[in-house]
Design a protein around this motif. Structure first.
Motif, PDB file in Angstrom:
ATOM      1  N   ALA A  24      -8.302   8.700 -38.587  1.00  0.00           N
ATOM      2  CA  ALA A  24      -9.581   9.126 -38.012  1.00  0.00           C
ATOM      3  C   ALA A  24     -10.610   8.011 -38.060  1.00  0.00           C
ATOM      4  CB  ALA A  24     -10.103  10.349 -38.762  1.00  0.00           C
ATOM      5  N   HIS A  25     -10.555   7.163 -39.075  1.00  0.00           N
ATOM      6  CA  HIS A  25     -11.500   6.052 -39.178  1.00  0.00           C
ATOM      7  C   HIS A  25     -11.275   5.030 -38.057  1.00  0.00           C
ATOM      8  CE1 HIS A  25     -13.107   6.752 -43.423  1.00  0.00           C
ATOM      9  NE2 HIS A  25     -12.304   7.780 -43.157  1.00  0.00           N
ATOM     10  N   ALA A  26     -10.032   4.919 -37.576  1.00  0.00           N
ATOM     11  CA  ALA A  26      -9.763   4.005 -36.460  1.00  0.00           C
ATOM     12  C   ALA A  26     -10.459   4.486 -35.193  1.00  0.00           C
ATOM     13  CB  ALA A  26      -8.250   3.899 -36.221  1.00  0.00           C
ATOM     14  N   VAL A  35      -2.311   7.564 -16.325  1.00  0.00           N
ATOM     15  CA  VAL A  35      -3.267   7.834 -17.398  1.00  0.00           C
ATOM     16  C   VAL A  35      -2.574   8.545 -18.559  1.00  0.00           C
ATOM     17  CG1 VAL A  35      -5.215   9.312 -18.035  1.00  0.00           C
ATOM     18  CG2 VAL A  35      -5.394   7.823 -16.074  1.00  0.00           C
ATOM     19  N   LEU A  36      -1.731   9.524 -18.247  1.00  0.00           N
ATOM     20  CA  LEU A  36      -1.005  10.256 -19.279  1.00  0.00           C
ATOM     21  C   LEU A  36      -0.095   9.328 -20.070  1.00  0.00           C
ATOM     22  CD1 LEU A  36      -0.245  12.946 -20.606  1.00  0.00           C
ATOM     23  CD2 LEU A  36       1.486  13.247 -18.809  1.00  0.00           C
ATOM     24  N   ILE A  37       0.608   8.430 -19.376  1.00  0.00           N
ATOM     25  CA  ILE A  37       1.488   7.477 -20.051  1.00  0.00           C
ATOM     26  C   ILE A  37       0.680   6.592 -20.993  1.00  0.00           C
ATOM     27  CG2 ILE A  37       2.999   5.475 -19.711  1.00  0.00           C
ATOM     28  CD1 ILE A  37       3.861   6.771 -17.044  1.00  0.00           C
ATOM     29  N   THR A  38      -0.456   6.090 -20.498  1.00  0.00           N
ATOM     30  CA  THR A  38      -1.301   5.218 -21.317  1.00  0.00           C
ATOM     31  C   THR A  38      -1.845   5.966 -22.524  1.00  0.00           C
ATOM     32  OG1 THR A  38      -1.956   4.095 -19.277  1.00  0.00           O
ATOM     33  CG2 THR A  38      -3.225   3.599 -21.251  1.00  0.00           C
ATOM     34  N   MET A  39      -2.286   7.213 -22.324  1.00  0.00           N
ATOM     35  CA  MET A  39      -2.822   8.004 -23.432  1.00  0.00           C
ATOM     36  C   MET A  39      -1.768   8.235 -24.511  1.00  0.00           C
ATOM     37  SD  MET A  39      -5.275  10.871 -21.696  1.00  0.00           S
ATOM     38  CE  MET A  39      -5.712  11.548 -23.299  1.00  0.00           C
ATOM     39  N   CYS A  40      -0.544   8.532 -24.085  1.00  0.00           N
ATOM     40  CA  CYS A  40       0.535   8.764 -25.059  1.00  0.00           C
ATOM     41  C   CYS A  40       0.790   7.516 -25.903  1.00  0.00           C
ATOM     42  CB  CYS A  40       1.813   9.182 -24.335  1.00  0.00           C
ATOM     43  SG  CYS A  40       1.751  10.834 -23.605  1.00  0.00           S
ATOM     44  N   ILE A  41       0.784   6.348 -25.258  1.00  0.00           N
ATOM     45  CA  ILE A  41       1.058   5.111 -25.991  1.00  0.00           C
ATOM     46  C   ILE A  41      -0.113   4.752 -26.886  1.00  0.00           C
ATOM     47  CG2 ILE A  41       1.494   2.635 -25.746  1.00  0.00           C
ATOM     48  CD1 ILE A  41       2.973   3.269 -23.146  1.00  0.00           C
ATOM     49  N   TRP A  42      -1.348   4.836 -26.377  1.00  0.00           N
ATOM     50  CA  TRP A  42      -2.509   4.485 -27.183  1.00  0.00           C
ATOM     51  C   TRP A  42      -2.701   5.460 -28.347  1.00  0.00           C
ATOM     52  CZ3 TRP A  42      -7.138   2.488 -23.752  1.00  0.00           C
ATOM     53  CH2 TRP A  42      -6.739   1.307 -23.120  1.00  0.00           C
ATOM     54  N   GLY A  43      -2.439   6.741 -28.103  1.00  0.00           N
ATOM     55  CA  GLY A  43      -2.528   7.702 -29.191  1.00  0.00           C
ATOM     56  C   GLY A  43      -1.450   7.468 -30.234  1.00  0.00           C
ATOM     57  N   SER A  44      -0.248   7.153 -29.766  1.00  0.00           N
ATOM     58  CA  SER A  44       0.854   6.875 -30.693  1.00  0.00           C
ATOM     59  C   SER A  44       0.614   5.592 -31.475  1.00  0.00           C
ATOM     60  CB  SER A  44       2.171   6.770 -29.924  1.00  0.00           C
ATOM     61  OG  SER A  44       2.456   7.980 -29.241  1.00  0.00           O
ATOM     62  N   PHE A  45      -0.119   4.652 -30.877  1.00  0.00           N
ATOM     63  CA  PHE A  45      -0.445   3.409 -31.588  1.00  0.00           C
ATOM     64  C   PHE A  45      -1.179   3.711 -32.890  1.00  0.00           C
ATOM     65  CE2 PHE A  45      -3.576   0.129 -32.582  1.00  0.00           C
ATOM     66  CZ  PHE A  45      -2.785  -1.008 -32.652  1.00  0.00           C
ATOM     67  N   THR A  46      -2.120   4.649 -32.837  1.00  0.00           N
ATOM     68  CA  THR A  46      -2.864   5.015 -34.046  1.00  0.00           C
ATOM     69  C   THR A  46      -1.942   5.626 -35.099  1.00  0.00           C
ATOM     70  OG1 THR A  46      -4.864   5.390 -32.740  1.00  0.00           O
ATOM     71  CG2 THR A  46      -4.772   6.410 -34.914  1.00  0.00           C
ATOM     72  N   SER A  75     -12.513   6.532 -19.038  1.00  0.00           N
ATOM     73  CA  SER A  75     -13.082   7.646 -19.795  1.00  0.00           C
ATOM     74  C   SER A  75     -11.994   8.569 -20.331  1.00  0.00           C
ATOM     75  CB  SER A  75     -14.049   8.442 -18.908  1.00  0.00           C
ATOM     76  OG  SER A  75     -15.132   7.639 -18.504  1.00  0.00           O
ATOM     77  N   ILE A  76     -11.000   8.862 -19.499  1.00  0.00           N
ATOM     78  CA  ILE A  76      -9.943   9.770 -19.930  1.00  0.00           C
ATOM     79  C   ILE A  76      -9.081   9.124 -21.006  1.00  0.00           C
ATOM     80  CG2 ILE A  76      -7.917  11.081 -19.180  1.00  0.00           C
ATOM     81  CD1 ILE A  76      -9.179  11.256 -16.409  1.00  0.00           C
ATOM     82  N   VAL A  77      -8.702   7.862 -20.803  1.00  0.00           N
ATOM     83  CA  VAL A  77      -7.828   7.173 -21.753  1.00  0.00           C
ATOM     84  C   VAL A  77      -8.503   6.999 -23.105  1.00  0.00           C
ATOM     85  CG1 VAL A  77      -6.718   4.956 -22.222  1.00  0.00           C
ATOM     86  CG2 VAL A  77      -6.460   6.023 -19.990  1.00  0.00           C
ATOM     87  N   THR A  78      -9.822   6.837 -23.109  1.00  0.00           N
ATOM     88  CA  THR A  78     -10.550   6.662 -24.368  1.00  0.00           C
ATOM     89  C   THR A  78     -10.400   7.870 -25.283  1.00  0.00           C
ATOM     90  OG1 THR A  78     -12.154   5.285 -23.207  1.00  0.00           O
ATOM     91  CG2 THR A  78     -12.814   6.094 -25.354  1.00  0.00           C
ATOM     92  N   LEU A  79     -10.055   9.030 -24.733  1.00  0.00           N
ATOM     93  CA  LEU A  79      -9.878  10.234 -25.547  1.00  0.00           C
ATOM     94  C   LEU A  79      -8.651  10.153 -26.456  1.00  0.00           C
ATOM     95  CD1 LEU A  79     -10.657  13.077 -22.962  1.00  0.00           C
ATOM     96  CD2 LEU A  79     -11.938  12.589 -25.046  1.00  0.00           C
ATOM     97  N   ALA A  80      -7.666   9.315 -26.093  1.00  0.00           N
ATOM     98  CA  ALA A  80      -6.388   9.296 -26.799  1.00  0.00           C
ATOM     99  C   ALA A  80      -6.522   9.045 -28.304  1.00  0.00           C
ATOM    100  CB  ALA A  80      -5.457   8.261 -26.164  1.00  0.00           C
ATOM    101  N   PRO A  81      -7.255   8.013 -28.748  1.00  0.00           N
ATOM    102  CA  PRO A  81      -7.357   7.792 -30.198  1.00  0.00           C
ATOM    103  C   PRO A  81      -8.049   8.929 -30.938  1.00  0.00           C
ATOM    104  CG  PRO A  81      -8.001   5.830 -28.975  1.00  0.00           C
ATOM    105  CD  PRO A  81      -7.912   6.943 -27.988  1.00  0.00           C
ATOM    106  N   PHE A  82      -9.013   9.603 -30.285  1.00  0.00           N
ATOM    107  CA  PHE A  82      -9.692  10.716 -30.938  1.00  0.00           C
ATOM    108  C   PHE A  82      -8.756  11.917 -31.076  1.00  0.00           C
ATOM    109  CE2 PHE A  82     -12.997   8.097 -29.074  1.00  0.00           C
ATOM    110  CZ  PHE A  82     -13.907   7.992 -30.111  1.00  0.00           C
TER     111      PHE A  82
END
Length: 308
Positions: free
Chosen positions: A93-95, A11-22, A245-252
């Motif tokens: 933030a709009h993303a 989950v942490l790996i996925t969050m880092c990548i999805w957050g970095s995508f933004t 639910s946890i991964v969805t937090l990454a973009p925010f």
């Protein structure tokens, strides 16, 4: 590591990548890499890595069915071009609001329209919360700038529609994770690269080589391959609801990080949109329902043991 700890690591790996995508997608505008160029880099690198693997393993037969082609068209070409283009117009933030926040809603609506999947009470609650947040946000933005929504916001919402349809079709057609990932990557390249070479404007010469390498490796390898596999591994160990639910937090989180990192504004209207869309997307009230159900199940098991 226990299976649960492995799940949280994935989950942490996925969050880092999805957050970095933004963040990195927003940096394309500053690095002078157009949406057409970054999509070409992403699809080309993914194709060059995955196609030889499929050939060596002798697993290319599934590619010639209609399902991978349609998924590549929706979840690959259409989604990437609209999402990457939107980052050129509006802050990160709009993303989080119009893309990641709207994806669960668009997925539910697409399931209802395409396959008559019913909308449960949780979806309706999310819908009310999201619409309230968007209305409040639009009113505040109009008072400040006389513009409620921008062209980039519309592109993000369109990208959410593409991804919602992609998710519903992927679930309906029951392709394996490997087939879905490689099929989308390969067909995206086969569809888009010829169009890019023949008809679309190219500005790769305006960006530095280091910037192109960073974006190409990140979007072509980490987003397409690593994040997909880590997200699936997290779901296998933690379950779809908890992992999702946890991964969805990454973009925010990325939207907040973008304020000091990219010097992007964070107005009261945007904060209202972030909070409302995050609550609607995460559906935190389901956590309490889930805990109550788990507690009832444990009590039932204890009662059976006592009876024995």
């Amino acid at each position: 590591m226990s299976s649960r700890m492995q799940g949280y690591l994935f989950v942490l790996i996925t969050m880092c990548i999805w957050g970095s995508f933004t963040i990195l997608s927003r940096l394309n505008a500053e690095w002078h890499i157009s949406a057409w160029d970054i999509a070409a880099l992403r699809f080309c690198i993914g194709f060059c890595i995955l196609m030889p693997i499929l050939i060596v393993r002798g697993e290319t037969a599934f590619l010639w069915k209609k399902e991978p082609f349609i998924l590549g068209l929706l979840g690959g070409v259409a989604y990437c071009l609209t999402a990457y283009s939107a980052f050129m117009y509006v802050p990160a933030a709009h993303a989080a609001i119009f893309l990641n926040g709207c994806i669960p809603l668009c997925t539910a609506v697409a399931g209802f329209l395409l396959f008559k999947q019913p909308l449960d009470k949780h979806i309706w609650i999310s819908l009310i919360i999201m619409l309230t947040a968007l209305v409040g946000m639009s009113v505040l933005m109009y008072e400040q700038t006389h513009v409620a929504f921008s062209f980039g916001d519309g592109l993000f919402f369109l990208a959410a529609i593409w991804w919602g349809c992609f998710t519903v079709l992927l679930k309906q057609w029951k392709l394996s994770a490997w087939q879905a990932m490689s099929g989308v990557a390969i067909w995206s390249a086969l569809i888009y690269i010829p169009i890019y070479i023949c008809f679309l404007p190219k500005h790769l010469h305006e960006a530095t080589l280091s910037h192109l390498m960073i974006q190409g490796i990140f979007h072509g390898v980490f987003v397409v391959i690593v994040a997909t596999l880590s997200y699936i591994a997290a779901i296998e160990r933690l379950g779809a609801f908890k992992a999702g639910s946890i991964v969805t937090l990454a973009p925010f989180i990325a939207a907040v990080v973008a304020v000091p990192l990219l010097n992007e504004p964070l107005s009261g209207a945007v904060v209202m949109g972030l909070v409302g869309m995050a609550i609607g997307a995460l559906q935190p009230w389901r956590w309490f329902h889930r805990k109550d159900a788990l507690q009832a199940q444990l009590e039932k098991q204890k009662l059976k043991q006592l009876q024995k």
